[in-house]
Design a protein around this motif. Structure first.
Motif, PDB file in Angstrom:
ATOM      1  N   THR A  35       0.813  -1.217   0.000  1.00 43.38           N
ATOM      2  CA  THR A  35       0.000   0.000   0.000  1.00 43.38           C
ATOM      3  C   THR A  35       0.847   1.268   0.000  1.00 43.38           C
ATOM      4  O   THR A  35       0.316   2.372   0.122  1.00 43.38           O
TER       5      THR A  35
ATOM      6  N   SER B 298       2.066   2.010 -12.376  1.00 49.07           N
ATOM      7  CA  SER B 298       2.159   2.498 -10.994  1.00 49.07           C
ATOM      8  C   SER B 298       2.432   3.990 -10.918  1.00 49.07           C
ATOM      9  O   SER B 298       2.501   4.553  -9.825  1.00 49.07           O
TER      10      SER B 298
ATOM     11  N   SER C 281       3.064   4.549  -6.856  1.00 51.67           N
ATOM     12  CA  SER C 281       2.604   3.631  -5.815  1.00 51.67           C
ATOM     13  C   SER C 281       3.125   2.237  -6.134  1.00 51.67           C
ATOM     14  O   SER C 281       3.434   1.920  -7.291  1.00 51.67           O
TER      15      SER C 281
ATOM     16  N   SER D 161       1.376  -0.579  -5.668  1.00 50.78           N
ATOM     17  CA  SER D 161       0.288  -1.406  -6.195  1.00 50.78           C
ATOM     18  C   SER D 161      -0.887  -0.498  -6.533  1.00 50.78           C
ATOM     19  O   SER D 161      -0.798   0.732  -6.415  1.00 50.78           O
ATOM     20  N   ASN D 162      -1.996  -1.107  -6.911  1.00 58.11           N
ATOM     21  CA  ASN D 162      -3.197  -0.337  -7.215  1.00 58.11           C
ATOM     22  C   ASN D 162      -4.017  -0.031  -5.966  1.00 58.11           C
ATOM     23  O   ASN D 162      -5.069   0.602  -6.054  1.00 58.11           O
ATOM     24  N   ASP D 163      -3.560  -0.479  -4.816  1.00 64.21           N
ATOM     25  CA  ASP D 163      -4.246  -0.235  -3.554  1.00 64.21           C
ATOM     26  C   ASP D 163      -3.327   0.553  -2.648  1.00 64.21           C
ATOM     27  O   ASP D 163      -2.667   0.018  -1.763  1.00 64.21           O
ATOM     28  N   TRP D 164      -3.244   1.854  -2.875  1.00 67.32           N
ATOM     29  CA  TRP D 164      -2.302   2.679  -2.136  1.00 67.32           C
ATOM     30  C   TRP D 164      -3.027   3.610  -1.160  1.00 67.32           C
ATOM     31  O   TRP D 164      -4.201   3.951  -1.357  1.00 67.32           O
ATOM     32  N   THR D 165      -2.336   4.004  -0.124  1.00 69.64           N
ATOM     33  CA  THR D 165      -2.887   4.930   0.864  1.00 69.64           C
ATOM     34  C   THR D 165      -3.078   6.303   0.243  1.00 69.64           C
ATOM     35  O   THR D 165      -2.161   6.838  -0.390  1.00 69.64           O
TER      36      THR D 165
END
Length: 542
Positions: free
Chosen positions: A118, A145, A179, A181-185
C-alpha cells in the motif's frame, strides 16, 4: 520507531531495512546539476565565514562504483530495470549522467523492495535528469504504478533575459508520485479558495456572525419512475420537486439553513464558507512558498525544503503511526514533518554534518523526541574505533574530526585537507565578535607541546579562547600548561580558562556544555523553532 542512520543509503537499505516495512518514501537526491553545494558557516557579524565544509558534491562520475552499481542492477532480477539501464548506457555511454542514473537505479530497486504493497514513493528532482528518472521509475515500479507528476514552484520569477538566457526561466521542481500497487494509501488534501472566487461566490455575509455563505439550489428532477423520483410538495408557497423530504426541509428551515430571499421565490440552501473543505489539491503546487533567508524555519542548509511541502506529501500518502523513509535526508525536513504529524520515521544521510544538524533540529523543535542514531560513535569505545580506522584511511580521520566537532557544536575550520588547517580544526563564535579555536586530536600520543602550539595559534589568530578536544586524557604537564595560559574575562561574565582541555568522553556526556564560554554562543546552524503540538514523547536514545 524512529531511526537516524549515518552512512551510504544503499548499504543501510540493504542491511537495516526489511522487506515491505515502509509506508512512504520521499527522496530528494542530488540533482546531477553540476553544482557543488557548500554549507557556508556564519561568523559573529552574520557574514559568511571563510570556514566552510562541503556538504555534498552534486556531481557524479563514471568510476568503479558506478560500474558496480550498473552490475548490481543487471543482477537484480528486475528484467525491466536491467534492460532499461542497459539501453540508457548504450545511448549515453560512460559519462556523468550515466553514472548518476546507475547510482539511482540500484537505490530505487531497494526502495521498491522496502515499500509495503500500500506504500508510495515521491521522488523530488529537477528538469536536468527528470526525463531519465521517470523512465527508471517506470521500469522499477511498472508504468501503471505512475500516479502523477507534481510541479512545485521552488522560487519566484527571475530576470534570466538580462543574463542572455535564450529559453524560459526555470522556477519549478518536479516530484514524481508512484505507488507500489493499485491499492495505495490516499487522503485528499485541500487548499484555500482563491480570494476572487470567495468574493464572487460567497458574497453574502450573515448578520450577527459575520460568516460568509452562498445560496445553493435545493430543487430536484422529478423523473417518470415514482419509486426513484424526488418528493413533490409545497414549501413556503412554492411547489417543486425537492432534494430533501418535507420533514427534513422543515428541520433545515428551523436551523436557518433554508432561506427565501423574497415571497414567492424558490427557497435556497445556505452553504457556509467555513464548512467547506476547500479546493482538492491538483498537481501544480504554487501555494507552498520556497524558503528565503527571512523565514523562521530556514537553517542555512543549501537544499532545504519547506516543512509545509513535506507535510502535504505525508498527510496525503500516510496515516498516523505509519513509517516514513527519507534516504537522502539532508537537514531533516522529512523527519521533522513526520515527527510533527505523528508518523514514525527513518532518515539516512552520508555526512556527519547532516546527522549532527538533524539531531540538533529535532532536539530544538521536539525537546522530548525519542530516536536512535546508527553508524556514529555513541560511546567512547565507538569513538576509539572510528579514530583507529582513521589511522589507515584518511577518510575516517576527517570523519572523526567532523564528528568530534559536532559534539560541541563547533564549526569546521578547514576545507578537508589534512595539514592545511594551520592548527584550526574548528571555531566557536560567542558574544558579539569573540572566537574560540578548536584543535581536535584523535591519537594516543598527546603531549604538552600540543598545548603550546595551540597557545601560539590563539595568539596568531587573535582569538579569545582555545579548546583542545582530545580522545586521549591529558597528562598532568598538559593540564599545568593549559592553566598557565590564564583566564579570559568579558564584561558582565565570570572569567573562564583561556585554554580548555575537553576530552571526547566529556563531550559525549555534556555536548556543547563541555566548553565554558563567558557569553552566549552562536549556533553553528540556526535553531529550529519549537513545535507546539506536543506529539513527540520520550527521551533521546543515543
Amino acid at each position: 520507531m524512529n531511526h537516524l542512520h549515518y552512512g551510504d543509503n544503499l548499504a543501510v537499505l540493504r542491511n537495516a531495512i526489511a522487506d515491505a516495512s515502509v509506508d512512504l518514501v520521499y527522496l530528494d537526491p542530488p540533482f546531477n546539476s553540476n553544482a557543488s553545494y557548500n554549507v557556508l558557516f556564519k561568523g559573529p557579524s552574520g557574514s559568511e565565514s571563510t570556514a566552510q565544509i562541503e556538504a555534498f558534491d552534486d556531481t557524479w562520475h563514471w568510476t568503479d562504483a558506478a560500474e558496480e552499481a550498473f552490475g548490481d542492477v543487471l543482477r537484480s532480477g528486475n528484467g525491466a530495470a536491467a534492460e532499461m539501464l542497459r539501453a540508457m548506457r548504450s545511448f549515453l555511454g560512460e559519462n556523468d549522467m550515466m553514472a548518476y542514473l546507475a547510482m539511482m537505479a540500484v537505490r530505487l530497486l531497494e526502495l521498491h523492495r522496502v515499500l509495503k504493497p500500500t506504500g508510495s514513493l515521491y521522488l523530488h528532482c529537477d528538469p536536468t535528469a527528470s526525463h531519465y528518472l521517470k523512465i527508471l521509475l517506470d521500469a522499477v515500479f511498472g508504468p501503471k504504478s505512475f500516479r502523477t507528476e507534481i510541479s512545485w514552484r521552488r522560487q519566484s520569477a527571475h530576470n534570466d533575459a538580462a543574463q542572455g538566457r535564450k529559453q524560459p526561466g526555470n522556477v519549478r521542481d518536479i516530484i514524481f508520485f508512484y505507488s507500489k500497487s493499485n491499492d495505495w494509501t490516499w487522503n485528499w488534501q485541500y487548499t484555500d479558495y482563491d480570494e476572487s472566487y470567495v468574493e464572487k461566490h460567497y458574497r453574502h455575509i450573515e448578520a450577527g456572525t459575520g460568516r460568509r455563505y452562498r445560496l445553493g439550489d435545493i430543487t430536484a428532477p422529478g423523473g417518470a419512475d415514482p419509486k426513484k423520483r424526488n418528493p413533490f410538495y409545497e414549501f413556503l408557497g412554492v411547489k417543486r420537486y425537492w432534494r430533501y423530504s418535507e420533514e427534513r426541509m422543515k428541520e433545515l428551515f428551523v436551523e436557518g439553513r433554508i432561506i427565501q430571499t423574497a415571497p414567492g421565490r424558490v427557497p435556497q440552501y445556505k452553504r457556509y464558507l467555513d464548512e467547506m473543505k476547500g479546493v482538492a489539491i491538483q498537481n501544480d503546487w504554487t501555494d507552498i512558498l520556497p524558503l528565503h533567508a527571512a523565514h523562521a524555519e530556514k537553517l542555512d542548509y543549501p537544499t532545504q525544503k519547506p516543512v509545509a511541502l513535506l507535510e502535504r506529501i505525508l498527510s496525503a500518502s500516510s496515516n498516523p503511526g505509519d513509517i516514513v523513509l527519507d534516504p537522502f535526508c539532508g537537514c531533516g525536513t522529512t523527519v521533522h514533518a513526520a515527527q510533527k504529524l505523528g508518523r514514525n520515521w527513518i532518515g539516512i544521510d552520508v555526512t556527519h554534518l547532516a546527522i549532527g544538524l538533524i539531531e540538533k533540529r529535532l532536539r530544538d523543535a521536539f525537546p522530548d523526541v525519542a530516536f536512535t542514531i546508527h553508524g556514529v560513535p555513541q560511546d567512547i569505545a565507538g569513538a576509539r574505533d572510528l579514530a583507529n580506522r582513521g589511522r589507515t584511511d584518511k577518510k575516517y580521520y576527517f570523519e572523526f574530526e567532523k564528528w568530534a566537532l559536532s559534539l560541541i557544536n563547533a564549526q569546521p575550520g578547514n576545507l578537508g585537507k589534512r595539514g592545511a588547517d594551520r592548527g584550526i580544526d574548528g571555531n566557536i563564535y560567542f558574544g558579539k565578535t569573540s572566537r574560540a579555536i578548536v584543535s581536535v586530536k584523535a591519537g594516543d600520543n598527546v603531549g604538552v607541546s600540543m598545548i603550546r602550539d595551540l597557545v601560539g595559534t590563539i595568539q596568531r589568530e587573535k582569538a579569545e579562547i582555545g579548546v583542545f578536544l582530545t580522545l586521549t586524557p591529558p597528562t598532568k604537564p598538559m593540564v599545568a600548561e593549559a592553566a598557565a595560559a590564564g583566564q579570559y574575562e568579558e564584561d558582565g561574565f565570570a572569567p573562564v580558562p583561556r585554554l580548555q582541555i575537553v576530552t571526547i568522553e566529556e563531550a559525549l556526556q555534556l555536548r556543547d556544555r563541555a566548553v565554558r564560554l563567558p557569553a552566549r554562543r552562536d549556533d553553528t546552524f540556526k535553531r529550529a523553532a519549537r513545535e507546539k503540538d506536543g506529539k513527540a514523547q520520550g527521551q533521546l536514545d543515543l
